[in-house]
Design a protein around this motif. Structure first.
Motif, mmCIF file in Angstrom:
data_model
loop_
_atom_site.group_PDB
_atom_site.id
_atom_site.type_symbol
_atom_site.label_atom_id
_atom_site.label_comp_id
_atom_site.label_asym_id
_atom_site.label_seq_id
_atom_site.Cartn_x
_atom_site.Cartn_y
_atom_site.Cartn_z
ATOM 1 N N UNK A 92 -3.470 -1.846 4.810
ATOM 2 C CA UNK A 92 -2.083 -2.197 4.794
ATOM 3 C C UNK A 92 -2.083 -3.498 3.976
ATOM 4 N N UNK A 93 -0.649 -3.778 3.939
ATOM 5 C CA UNK A 93 -0.065 -5.363 3.383
ATOM 6 C C UNK A 93 -0.791 -6.266 4.351
ATOM 7 N N UNK A 113 0.903 -1.233 -0.083
ATOM 8 C CA UNK A 113 -0.004 0.016 0.044
ATOM 9 C C UNK A 113 0.856 1.199 0.055
ATOM 10 N N UNK A 114 1.002 1.845 -1.040
ATOM 11 C CA UNK A 114 1.831 3.043 -1.230
ATOM 12 C C UNK A 114 1.542 3.946 -0.253
ATOM 13 N N UNK A 115 2.849 4.317 0.331
ATOM 14 C CA UNK A 115 2.715 5.347 1.363
ATOM 15 C C UNK A 115 2.106 6.739 0.767
ATOM 16 N N UNK A 116 1.173 7.132 1.581
ATOM 17 C CA UNK A 116 0.425 8.382 1.045
ATOM 18 C C UNK A 116 -0.673 8.144 -0.028
ATOM 19 N N UNK A 117 -0.716 6.994 -0.326
ATOM 20 C CA UNK A 117 -1.765 6.554 -1.334
ATOM 21 C C UNK A 117 -3.147 6.483 -0.658
ATOM 22 N N UNK A 118 -4.352 6.446 -1.522
ATOM 23 C CA UNK A 118 -5.416 6.382 -1.147
ATOM 24 C C UNK A 118 -5.740 5.518 0.038
#
Length: 371
Positions: A319-320, A307-312
């Motif tokens: 989270x992963x 889950x990209x940091x700062x992503x939706x």
């Protein structure tokens, strides 16, 4: 693209009808024959509450057969000179002249990873050289540019997606099976289709919303060509054709799909101006994921790998390790169905995402990001 039409003996579902589609891409053979590239694809109706847009049809008028034939001939004279054949390595496809500077719009799966191309125009058998401007595989569109704009080559006129309605007569123009400057005819069969195209065998893996379904024959080599109305306007870029396993995976007659002209304009204009797409208008969760199966070994959701940091998703606490099972009330079982659930959404839109964590079901409100 390889997928399969449901058996005619199966019960129809109200929610989603899987189809098998083949990219309308043509492989070059020494004898001039062609074979379709194989990629998986799936078609589904828009999710409830998101009715496919369709303009109100014009009042019916009676026309004689001679009038209609004259219309066909006029459209062909007007548009066919703007449709080109593109050779990209060992494959053939089609393209449409977009402007007077030599820009040509086509499918991303036609050009593949190539950067230079041989383009044959309608009024010449001598191929012209063209270079890639940019490709946007997420929407299966690309723009290439001729080194020189030959005399007599003109840009096509592009129509208005809002005026495309079921029942309108259309012509498909391109190079099916390597036969350049070919024309087929049909009608607009449906609008607002969502198509997921597999990445195997030459596809881009794109999920494309608001596709125009047509009964005009779409065959290998038609990809990137023109779907045209009787006003001589391009209303879509033919991209996919359905196949039927009961026909030996041969093309299912009368089921083809074209990218709507509104998206074609959006992508092409940005590529020409900026050299790339800077505003896709497509929503994203900001994750990488993989399809997981349940105890019955059937697809059961999408496991979040990152889950990209700062992503939706991360911003909403996903989270992963979490397994996404629904978006906006639509069930999610695979990566393709997740893409379809997001296809009609827009960046900054809020949606409810259902997921499981440690066996417990949770819900988060997510403000979507951009693809």
């Amino acid at each position: 693209m390889d997928a399969s039409l449901p058996s005619r003996r199966r019960r129809r579902t109200a929610r989603r009808t899987p189809l098998s589609l083949t990219a309308a891409l043509c492989a070059v053979a020494l004898a001039g024959g062609c074979s379709p590239a194989g990629t998986t694809a799936q078609v589904s109706a828009e999710r409830p509450g998101r009715a496919a847009h369709s303009a109100q049809p014009a009042p019916l008028t009676q026309r004689s057969g001679n009038d209609l034939q004259t219309d066909y001939e006029t459209v062909i004279r007007n548009v066919l000179p703007s449709v080109v054949q593109i050779e990209a390595g060992n494959s053939l496809g089609s393209g449409v002249v977009y402007d007077g500077q030599g820009h040509i719009v086509t499918n991303a799966h036609v050009i593949g990873s190539r950067r230079t191309f041989a383009v044959t125009v309608a009024n010449s058998e001598q191929p012209l050289r063209a270079e890639l401007v940019s490709s946007f595989p997420e929407q299966d569109l690309a723009v290439i540019k001729l080194d020189t704009m030959p005399r007599g080559l003109k840009a096509a006129a592009f129509g208005d997606t809002a005026k495309v309605a079921v029942g309108q007569i259309v012509l498909a123009m391109g190079s099916p099976l390597g036969l350049s400057s070919s024309v087929t005819q049909g009608i607009v069969s449906a609008v607002g289709r969502t198509v997921s195209e597999g990445a195997a065998g030459g596809g881009t893996g794109a999920t494309i919303a608001n596709m125009v379904q047509t009964s005009a024959a779409i065959n290998p080599g038609n990809s990137g060509g023109a779907l045209v109305n009787l006003d001589s306007e391009v209303i879509g870029i033919p991209t996919l054709a359905a196949t039927d396993p009961e026909l030996g995976n041969g093309t299912a007659p009368g089921i083809g799909f074209a990218i709507p002209v509104s998206m074609v304009r959006t992508v092409a204009d940005q590529i020409i101006k900026h050299g790339r797409v800077v505003d896709s208008g497509r929503a994203a969760l900001g994750i990488t994921g993989r399809t997981v199966v349940g105890p019955d070994y059937q697809p059961a959701g999408v496991a979040v790998v990152t889950a990209r940091k700062g992503g939706a998703a991360a911003g909403a606490g996903i989270k992963a390790g979490d397994i996404i099972t629904g978006v906006g009330g639509v069930r999610v079982t695979t990566i393709a169905s997740l893409s379809e659930a997001l296809a009609a959404d827009k960046p900054d839109q809020k949606v409810k995402v259902t997921f499981t964590r440690g066996g417990a079901t949770k819900t988060a409100e997510v403000t979507l990001g951009e693809m």
